[in-house]
Design a protein around this motif. Structure first.
Motif, mmCIF file in Angstrom:
data_model
loop_
_atom_site.group_PDB
_atom_site.id
_atom_site.type_symbol
_atom_site.label_atom_id
_atom_site.label_comp_id
_atom_site.label_asym_id
_atom_site.label_seq_id
_atom_site.Cartn_x
_atom_site.Cartn_y
_atom_site.Cartn_z
ATOM 1 N N MET A 156 34.701 22.683 53.690
ATOM 2 C CA MET A 156 35.508 22.973 52.511
ATOM 3 C C MET A 156 36.562 21.900 52.274
ATOM 4 O O MET A 156 36.944 21.637 51.136
ATOM 5 C CB MET A 156 36.158 24.348 52.629
ATOM 6 N N THR A 157 37.031 21.233 53.332
ATOM 7 C CA THR A 157 37.977 20.131 53.162
ATOM 8 C C THR A 157 37.349 19.016 52.334
ATOM 9 O O THR A 157 37.982 18.473 51.416
ATOM 10 C CB THR A 157 38.428 19.577 54.529
ATOM 11 N N GLU A 158 36.099 18.679 52.652
ATOM 12 C CA GLU A 158 35.387 17.639 51.890
ATOM 13 C C GLU A 158 35.124 18.091 50.458
ATOM 14 O O GLU A 158 35.206 17.293 49.520
ATOM 15 C CB GLU A 158 34.061 17.297 52.575
ATOM 16 N N VAL A 159 34.811 19.371 50.292
ATOM 17 C CA VAL A 159 34.574 19.903 48.948
ATOM 18 C C VAL A 159 35.842 19.809 48.111
ATOM 19 O O VAL A 159 35.821 19.360 46.956
ATOM 20 C CB VAL A 159 34.091 21.371 49.021
ATOM 21 N N ALA A 160 36.970 20.225 48.685
ATOM 22 C CA ALA A 160 38.243 20.181 47.966
ATOM 23 C C ALA A 160 38.612 18.749 47.581
ATOM 24 O O ALA A 160 39.078 18.489 46.468
ATOM 25 C CB ALA A 160 39.339 20.809 48.820
ATOM 26 N N GLU A 161 38.371 17.831 48.505
ATOM 27 C CA GLU A 161 38.683 16.424 48.223
ATOM 28 C C GLU A 161 37.804 15.884 47.095
ATOM 29 O O GLU A 161 38.271 15.152 46.219
ATOM 30 C CB GLU A 161 38.486 15.591 49.487
ATOM 31 N N TYR A 162 36.528 16.257 47.104
ATOM 32 C CA TYR A 162 35.603 15.771 46.079
ATOM 33 C C TYR A 162 36.021 16.242 44.691
ATOM 34 O O TYR A 162 35.992 15.476 43.722
ATOM 35 C CB TYR A 162 34.185 16.245 46.399
ATOM 36 N N TYR A 163 36.413 17.521 44.582
ATOM 37 C CA TYR A 163 36.728 18.090 43.269
ATOM 38 C C TYR A 163 38.192 17.909 42.861
ATOM 39 O O TYR A 163 38.571 18.308 41.755
ATOM 40 C CB TYR A 163 36.366 19.576 43.230
ATOM 41 N N SER A 164 39.000 17.325 43.737
ATOM 42 C CA SER A 164 40.415 17.165 43.415
ATOM 43 C C SER A 164 40.628 16.284 42.190
ATOM 44 O O SER A 164 41.637 16.400 41.496
ATOM 45 C CB SER A 164 41.168 16.580 44.614
ATOM 46 N N LYS A 165 39.668 15.418 41.885
ATOM 47 C CA LYS A 165 39.777 14.553 40.698
ATOM 48 C C LYS A 165 39.674 15.345 39.404
ATOM 49 O O LYS A 165 40.013 14.842 38.327
ATOM 50 C CB LYS A 165 38.687 13.486 40.724
ATOM 51 N N GLU A 166 39.181 16.606 39.511
ATOM 52 C CA GLU A 166 39.088 17.456 38.326
ATOM 53 C C GLU A 166 40.309 18.363 38.189
ATOM 54 O O GLU A 166 40.288 19.339 37.457
ATOM 55 C CB GLU A 166 37.825 18.325 38.401
ATOM 56 N N ARG A 167 41.367 18.001 38.868
ATOM 57 C CA ARG A 167 42.574 18.823 38.899
ATOM 58 C C ARG A 167 43.051 19.190 37.497
ATOM 59 O O ARG A 167 43.111 18.363 36.595
ATOM 60 C CB ARG A 167 43.686 18.064 39.634
ATOM 61 N N VAL A 168 43.408 20.461 37.325
ATOM 62 C CA VAL A 168 43.939 20.973 36.059
ATOM 63 C C VAL A 168 45.357 21.441 36.319
ATOM 64 O O VAL A 168 45.635 22.119 37.310
ATOM 65 C CB VAL A 168 43.080 22.147 35.535
ATOM 66 N N GLU A 169 46.296 21.093 35.443
ATOM 67 C CA GLU A 169 47.704 21.363 35.712
ATOM 68 C C GLU A 169 48.154 22.769 35.352
ATOM 69 O O GLU A 169 49.145 23.264 35.838
ATOM 70 C CB GLU A 169 48.572 20.343 34.965
ATOM 71 N N THR A 170 47.457 23.438 34.448
ATOM 72 C CA THR A 170 47.905 24.767 34.048
ATOM 73 C C THR A 170 46.728 25.669 33.784
ATOM 74 O O THR A 170 45.658 25.203 33.406
ATOM 75 C CB THR A 170 48.788 24.708 32.787
ATOM 76 N N CYS A 171 46.940 26.955 33.939
ATOM 77 C CA CYS A 171 45.853 27.907 33.707
ATOM 78 C C CYS A 171 46.355 29.111 32.933
ATOM 79 O O CYS A 171 45.640 30.091 32.792
ATOM 80 C CB CYS A 171 45.233 28.354 35.036
ATOM 81 N N SER A 172 47.580 29.051 32.431
ATOM 82 C CA SER A 172 48.179 30.240 31.834
ATOM 83 C C SER A 172 47.412 30.743 30.636
ATOM 84 O O SER A 172 47.162 31.939 30.508
ATOM 85 C CB SER A 172 49.628 29.940 31.439
ATOM 86 N N SER A 173 46.976 29.852 29.750
ATOM 87 C CA SER A 173 46.280 30.302 28.545
ATOM 88 C C SER A 173 44.928 30.899 28.872
ATOM 89 O O SER A 173 44.523 31.904 28.302
ATOM 90 C CB SER A 173 46.118 29.125 27.571
ATOM 91 N N SER A 174 44.207 30.285 29.835
ATOM 92 C CA SER A 174 42.902 30.814 30.225
ATOM 93 C C SER A 174 43.040 32.162 30.905
ATOM 94 O O SER A 174 42.263 33.079 30.672
ATOM 95 C CB SER A 174 42.206 29.825 31.173
#
Length: 377
Positions: free
Chosen positions: A338-356
């Protein structure tokens, strides 16, 4: 000079199959001549996984097409059977297709393999063959399978039926085994991992759900792509031994036991979100999931984000013994990746989720009103 082995991957054009191919090509004990029979050959997005596509023979088609299957099995010594439908997506609601491909297709494949002199056969099974919705702890493959009427999904029943066919066919001339996986995940996985990523990014991974008396999240194990590919190689080598075991199933999971929601925690944080703390009652989410499945499968003909069976898996304790796999295969798994998975997808980071998240609550409110209307009318 390395020994040459002819291997055919049935349904090997996707994430699991191509990761296995990468592992085969990196092997130092033997050289593999690889054939893939699948509807598509989807290139892996993970740049860390290297594959020499020029050396692969790809046959486009279904393994239920006997002409294509015969071409794929010509000169094959080893078969890895990965093809299946119904675990997720729109096909999960089509029982007839699930039985035709998973059961009848596997029966025909076994027959053809025996006709063409295939020596070793490794089947990608699932923990769905033992999961009927009740808690299980340190489940051994030696325990009997549930009765057919106990399976909550067509997929679980079909995988159990197919596994029985595979193991019953094992002989000294045609050695078989089955590998049981749960929630295969990894970097660039377009299936389970991608769905969770999309769920998190949409702000919908906002609630925990429990249904045990201790009011804690369920405990479970998953199957990282590294451990899965390792198991296939070990299984093939086990079956090659003159006096080695065969005709047996094996649990193939990560070494660590984790909370089913906490497992995704590093990924949630890598995408810029907070781990959920809000709890929703199981009865409500299960009712919602059943209704949502109906809409997706019967009305809109689209893929559900979460099925009722997946919700049951998330909220039910289920852990598995690895003793037989360690003893017979020499399978000693990593804790997970999961550490490798988190690192791989970290480039897709989203700053907010309130509206969703707010949109999600609106949808829940509307659906709840609809359900109340049904029951009150």
């Amino acid at each position: 000079m390395l020994p040459k082995k002819n291997i055919t991957l049935i349904g090997g054009g996707g994430y699991l199959g191509l990761n296995i191919v990468s592992k085969l090509q990196a092997e130092t004990d033997a050289e593999y001549s690889i054939t893939i029979l699948d509807l598509n050959l989807v290139p892996l997005e993970n740049p860390d996984i290297r594959i020499d596509y020029k050396t692969i023979k790809f046959i486009k088609g279904s393994f239920c097409d006997l002409e294509k299957l015969e071409v794929a099995l010509k000169n094959a010594e080893i078969v890895f059977h990965i093809a299946a439908v119904g675990v997720m997506g729109l096909s999960a609601g089509d029982r007839e297709q699930i039985y035709r491909i998973n059961i009848d297709g596997t029966r025909n494949l076994i027959k053809k393999c025996q006709e063409f002199g295939v020596k070793r056969f490794v089947y990608a099974s699932s923990i769905a063959v033992v999961m009927i919705g009740d808690p299980i702890y340190n489940q051994s493959e030696d325990e009997p399978l549930p009765a057919p009427s106990q399976y909550p999904t067509s997929y679980g029943y079909s995988k159990a039926a197919a596994e029985k066919l595979v193991l019953a066919a094992s002989s000294e001339n045609f050695k078989t085994c089955a590998l049981r996986f749960r929630a295969i995940y990894g970097p660039a996985d377009p299936n389970a991992t991608r769905r969770v990523v999309d769920l998190i990014k949409a702000g919908l991974f906002i609630s925990l759900c429990t249904r045990n008396k201790h009011k804690r999240e369920a405990i479970t194990q998953a199957s990282s792509i590294n451990n899965c590919t390792k198991a296939f190689i070990l299984a093939e080598k086990m079956l090659e031994k003159p006096d080695g075991p065969h005709g047996k199933p094996y649990n193939i999971l990560d070494a660590n036991i984790t909370g089913s929601f906490d497992f995704w925690g590093p990924l949630i944080e890598a995408l810029g979100f907070s781990r959920p703390t809000f709890h929703m009652p199981f009865w409500f989410l299960h009712l919602l999931a059943r209704f949502y499945e109906f809409l997706c499968f019967q009305v809109f003909k689209t893929n559900p984000i979460l099925t009722s069976f997946e919700l049951i898996l998330l909220t039910t304790d289920n852990t598995y013994s690895l003793r037989n796999a360690k003893q017979d295969l020499g399978y000693f798994p990593d804790d997970g990746m999961m550490t490798e998975v988190a690192e791989y997808y970290s480039k897709e980071r989203v700053e907010t989720c309130s509206s969703s998240a707010m949109s999600f609550f609106v949808v829940l409110f509307i659906v709840l009103l609809f359900l109340l209307t049904i029951f009150l009318v």
